[in-house]
Structures are given as C-alpha cells and as structure tokens.
Design a protein around this motif. Sequence first.
Motif, PDB file in Angstrom:
ATOM      1  N   VAL A  89       0.793  -1.196   0.038  1.00 15.81           N
ATOM      2  CA  VAL A  89      -0.126   0.075   0.077  1.00 15.81           C
ATOM      3  C   VAL A  89       0.932   1.190   0.038  1.00 15.81           C
ATOM      4  O   VAL A  89       0.556   2.271  -0.658  1.00 15.81           O
ATOM      5  CB  VAL A  89      -1.025   0.030   1.158  1.00 15.81           C
ATOM      6  CG1 VAL A  89      -1.849   1.396   1.125  1.00 15.81           C
ATOM      7  CG2 VAL A  89      -1.705  -1.155   1.401  1.00 15.81           C
ATOM      8  N   HIS A  90       1.905   0.989   0.782  1.00 16.27           N
ATOM      9  CA  HIS A  90       2.776   2.446   0.739  1.00 16.27           C
ATOM     10  C   HIS A  90       3.467   2.461  -0.878  1.00 16.27           C
ATOM     11  O   HIS A  90       3.551   3.805  -1.299  1.00 16.27           O
ATOM     12  CB  HIS A  90       4.181   2.113   1.572  1.00 16.27           C
ATOM     13  CG  HIS A  90       4.883   3.404   2.040  1.00 16.27           C
ATOM     14  ND1 HIS A  90       5.836   3.510   0.828  1.00 16.27           N
ATOM     15  CD2 HIS A  90       5.097   4.027   3.079  1.00 16.27           C
ATOM     16  CE1 HIS A  90       6.454   4.745   1.388  1.00 16.27           C
ATOM     17  NE2 HIS A  90       5.922   5.184   2.457  1.00 16.27           N
ATOM     18  N   ASP A  91       3.618   1.443  -1.622  1.00 11.55           N
ATOM     19  CA  ASP A  91       4.197   1.465  -2.862  1.00 11.55           C
ATOM     20  C   ASP A  91       3.108   2.244  -3.867  1.00 11.55           C
ATOM     21  O   ASP A  91       3.419   2.947  -4.731  1.00 11.55           O
ATOM     22  CB  ASP A  91       4.533   0.312  -3.355  1.00 11.55           C
ATOM     23  CG  ASP A  91       5.854  -0.257  -2.616  1.00 11.55           C
ATOM     24  OD1 ASP A  91       6.475   0.499  -2.325  1.00 11.55           O
ATOM     25  OD2 ASP A  91       6.217  -1.302  -2.793  1.00 11.55           O
ATOM     26  N   LYS A 105      -9.721   9.921   4.852  1.00 11.31           N
ATOM     27  CA  LYS A 105     -10.190   8.658   5.450  1.00 11.31           C
ATOM     28  C   LYS A 105     -10.700   7.905   4.271  1.00 11.31           C
ATOM     29  O   LYS A 105     -11.916   8.302   3.841  1.00 11.31           O
ATOM     30  CB  LYS A 105     -10.848   8.887   6.534  1.00 11.31           C
ATOM     31  CG  LYS A 105     -11.278   7.699   7.325  1.00 11.31           C
ATOM     32  CD  LYS A 105     -12.179   8.128   8.571  1.00 11.31           C
ATOM     33  CE  LYS A 105     -12.605   6.800   9.325  1.00 11.31           C
ATOM     34  NZ  LYS A 105     -13.161   7.186  10.675  1.00 11.31           N
ATOM     35  N   PRO A 106     -10.415   6.604   4.113  1.00 15.35           N
ATOM     36  CA  PRO A 106     -10.999   5.991   3.105  1.00 15.35           C
ATOM     37  C   PRO A 106     -12.274   5.252   3.577  1.00 15.35           C
ATOM     38  O   PRO A 106     -12.410   5.011   4.506  1.00 15.35           O
ATOM     39  CB  PRO A 106     -10.064   4.574   2.807  1.00 15.35           C
ATOM     40  CG  PRO A 106      -9.080   4.583   4.082  1.00 15.35           C
ATOM     41  CD  PRO A 106      -9.066   6.142   4.651  1.00 15.35           C
ATOM     42  N   THR A 107     -13.122   4.988   2.505  1.00 16.45           N
ATOM     43  CA  THR A 107     -14.396   4.472   3.207  1.00 16.45           C
ATOM     44  C   THR A 107     -14.434   2.974   2.356  1.00 16.45           C
ATOM     45  O   THR A 107     -13.664   2.666   1.370  1.00 16.45           O
ATOM     46  CB  THR A 107     -15.407   5.235   2.607  1.00 16.45           C
ATOM     47  OG1 THR A 107     -15.454   5.233   1.221  1.00 16.45           O
ATOM     48  CG2 THR A 107     -15.591   6.688   3.104  1.00 16.45           C
ATOM     49  N   PHE A 131      -1.445   1.578   7.931  1.00 16.75           N
ATOM     50  CA  PHE A 131      -0.141   1.952   8.321  1.00 16.75           C
ATOM     51  C   PHE A 131       0.635   2.318   6.924  1.00 16.75           C
ATOM     52  O   PHE A 131       1.045   3.327   6.724  1.00 16.75           O
ATOM     53  CB  PHE A 131       0.826   0.963   8.950  1.00 16.75           C
ATOM     54  CG  PHE A 131       1.704   1.611   9.836  1.00 16.75           C
ATOM     55  CD1 PHE A 131       1.812   2.052  10.935  1.00 16.75           C
ATOM     56  CD2 PHE A 131       3.127   1.571   9.242  1.00 16.75           C
ATOM     57  CE1 PHE A 131       2.821   2.908  11.751  1.00 16.75           C
ATOM     58  CE2 PHE A 131       4.069   2.240   9.829  1.00 16.75           C
ATOM     59  CZ  PHE A 131       4.016   3.035  11.180  1.00 16.75           C
ATOM     60  N   GLY A 132       0.622   1.405   5.946  1.00 14.78           N
ATOM     61  CA  GLY A 132       1.361   1.926   4.675  1.00 14.78           C
ATOM     62  C   GLY A 132       0.638   3.054   4.170  1.00 14.78           C
ATOM     63  O   GLY A 132       1.166   4.065   3.525  1.00 14.78           O
ATOM     64  N   TYR A 133      -0.805   3.148   4.084  1.00 13.13           N
ATOM     65  CA  TYR A 133      -1.383   4.231   3.636  1.00 13.13           C
ATOM     66  C   TYR A 133      -1.175   5.356   4.269  1.00 13.13           C
ATOM     67  O   TYR A 133      -0.949   6.441   3.478  1.00 13.13           O
ATOM     68  CB  TYR A 133      -3.039   3.780   3.532  1.00 13.13           C
ATOM     69  CG  TYR A 133      -3.969   5.063   2.979  1.00 13.13           C
ATOM     70  CD1 TYR A 133      -4.261   5.282   1.907  1.00 13.13           C
ATOM     71  CD2 TYR A 133      -4.580   5.808   4.064  1.00 13.13           C
ATOM     72  CE1 TYR A 133      -5.016   6.337   1.404  1.00 13.13           C
ATOM     73  CE2 TYR A 133      -5.242   6.906   3.614  1.00 13.13           C
ATOM     74  CZ  TYR A 133      -5.798   7.141   2.337  1.00 13.13           C
ATOM     75  OH  TYR A 133      -6.475   8.147   2.006  1.00 13.13           O
ATOM     76  N   VAL A 134      -1.457   5.705   5.631  1.00 13.99           N
ATOM     77  CA  VAL A 134      -1.003   6.576   6.144  1.00 13.99           C
ATOM     78  C   VAL A 134       0.262   7.184   6.172  1.00 13.99           C
ATOM     79  O   VAL A 134       0.713   8.489   5.987  1.00 13.99           O
ATOM     80  CB  VAL A 134      -1.569   6.732   7.822  1.00 13.99           C
ATOM     81  CG1 VAL A 134      -0.986   7.632   8.681  1.00 13.99           C
ATOM     82  CG2 VAL A 134      -2.909   6.583   8.039  1.00 13.99           C
ATOM     83  N   THR A 135       1.118   6.274   6.303  1.00 14.55           N
ATOM     84  CA  THR A 135       2.754   6.675   6.311  1.00 14.55           C
ATOM     85  C   THR A 135       3.152   7.069   4.905  1.00 14.55           C
ATOM     86  O   THR A 135       3.924   8.174   4.919  1.00 14.55           O
ATOM     87  CB  THR A 135       3.808   5.720   6.614  1.00 14.55           C
ATOM     88  OG1 THR A 135       3.551   4.264   5.868  1.00 14.55           O
ATOM     89  CG2 THR A 135       3.579   5.482   8.115  1.00 14.55           C
ATOM     90  N   ARG A 136       2.567   6.610   3.691  1.00 13.90           N
ATOM     91  CA  ARG A 136       2.711   7.123   2.446  1.00 13.90           C
ATOM     92  C   ARG A 136       2.159   8.690   2.245  1.00 13.90           C
ATOM     93  O   ARG A 136       2.490   9.589   1.656  1.00 13.90           O
ATOM     94  CB  ARG A 136       2.083   6.309   1.715  1.00 13.90           C
ATOM     95  CG  ARG A 136       2.139   6.834  -0.109  1.00 13.90           C
ATOM     96  CD  ARG A 136       3.506   7.182  -0.626  1.00 13.90           C
ATOM     97  NE  ARG A 136       3.709   7.523  -1.785  1.00 13.90           N
ATOM     98  CZ  ARG A 136       3.876   7.041  -2.867  1.00 13.90           C
ATOM     99  NH1 ARG A 136       3.602   5.756  -2.834  1.00 13.90           N
ATOM    100  NH2 ARG A 136       3.635   7.545  -4.275  1.00 13.90           N
ATOM    101  N   ALA A 137       0.946   8.618   2.624  1.00 10.52           N
ATOM    102  CA  ALA A 137       0.242  10.162   2.731  1.00 10.52           C
ATOM    103  C   ALA A 137       1.105  11.243   3.654  1.00 10.52           C
ATOM    104  O   ALA A 137       0.911  12.198   3.103  1.00 10.52           O
ATOM    105  CB  ALA A 137      -1.140   9.896   3.418  1.00 10.52           C
TER     106      ALA A 137
END
Length: 208
Positions: free
Chosen positions: A59-61, A105-107, A117-123
């Motif tokens: 997800v980070h990628d 915030k995704p739905t 965690f991958g999503y938030v840290t990338r953002a």
Amino acid sequence: MTSWIVLQLADSAFPTGGFAHSGGLEAHVQAGELASLETYCREYLDQLARGSLPLAATVHDDPTRLAEVDAFARATLWNHVAARASRAQGRALLDVAARSFDVAKPTGIEGHLAPAFGYVTRALGVERDEALATFLHLGLRGLLSAAVRLGCAGPSEAQSLHLHLHSALAAALARGRALGLADVAQPSPLSELIQGTHDRLYSRLFQS
C-alpha cells in the motif's frame, strides 16, 4: 535523519490503542507456553516481517491498492482475535490521521492495521524503509510493554531486551521489505492457535 512525523507516530502518546493488545502473549502466559520472552519476541518479529510488512509495503508503494490489500488481510487473518485487533488498531490509526493530519479517510474497507499503516505513512511522506522499520518497532514496543504489565519482565529488563533485539529488527526489515502479497506466510502456526484462545481466558488484561 529520522523525520519528525515518524517520532510522533512512534510516541506512546499517539492514540491508536496499541497498548490494549498483547500480541497473543497473555494467552501464551496463561497456557504455560511461554518458554522464553526473547524467543517469543523473535518469533513475533518474524511473523510481522512475513505476514504484515508485505501488506504495509504494497500500500505504501501504491495507495490506490488499499481496498485490495485490506480485503487480502481480511481473507488471510483467519484468527478472529488477531483480525479483531488488526481492525481496531487500523481504524484508530485512520481516524487519528484524518482528524489530526487531514489524511483522507478511506471508505468501504475494514481498516486492517498493516495496509492502513502503509496508507497513512505514504500520505504523510514517510520514506518506505522508515515506515516499515517504524511498524516493526511499534510491534516490538507494544509486545514488551505487555510483557512488563504481565510480569514477564521488569521495565529495565524489557528495555535491555529491546536493545538486544535491534539486530532482529534489522533482520526482519531486510526480510520483509522485499516480500509481496504472494509471499505472505504464517511462520508460527502454534502461536496463532494459542492466541485464538484469548477470548476464553478466565481473566484478561488485554483485548488480544
């Protein structure tokens, strides 16, 4: 140099509820199956490297794969205790990131911890390896905190063990950073089975 946001995410005051979970340690203690805290920590780090880091890294990628990876987490986390803990912490992380950092915030997802965690840290602009290292650190820190509260180690002993396990953290990062979803595995099935008994414990300090 470590980014300020990483220090904030790794701070014990960051409200994701991680300290409400023992990572299966409480069930192991009550079952009389904790032969060595250090061994348990090493197995736990191996599980994070093989079972969680690939999800966070994917997800980070590519944050557009969040829903796909979240669904993958739902399908592969068969242990209801671990799955419940993953959802609780992941949703808390997404909530705090939205309220405090204006991260969208995704739905339509369950909100499992590793992909969240991958999503938030990338953002937040956290570099990939730094994000994965932070995920491992948070896992070990929470486990050792639970060990102190369960009487498995004293506070100073836990800190000494954490230092001793720095090489294990580095090895877990090196192992997990290159894995993809097809490589996800459960290297400690017995630990997974024991953790699944958590809800049947007579008395509990933790949710998992």
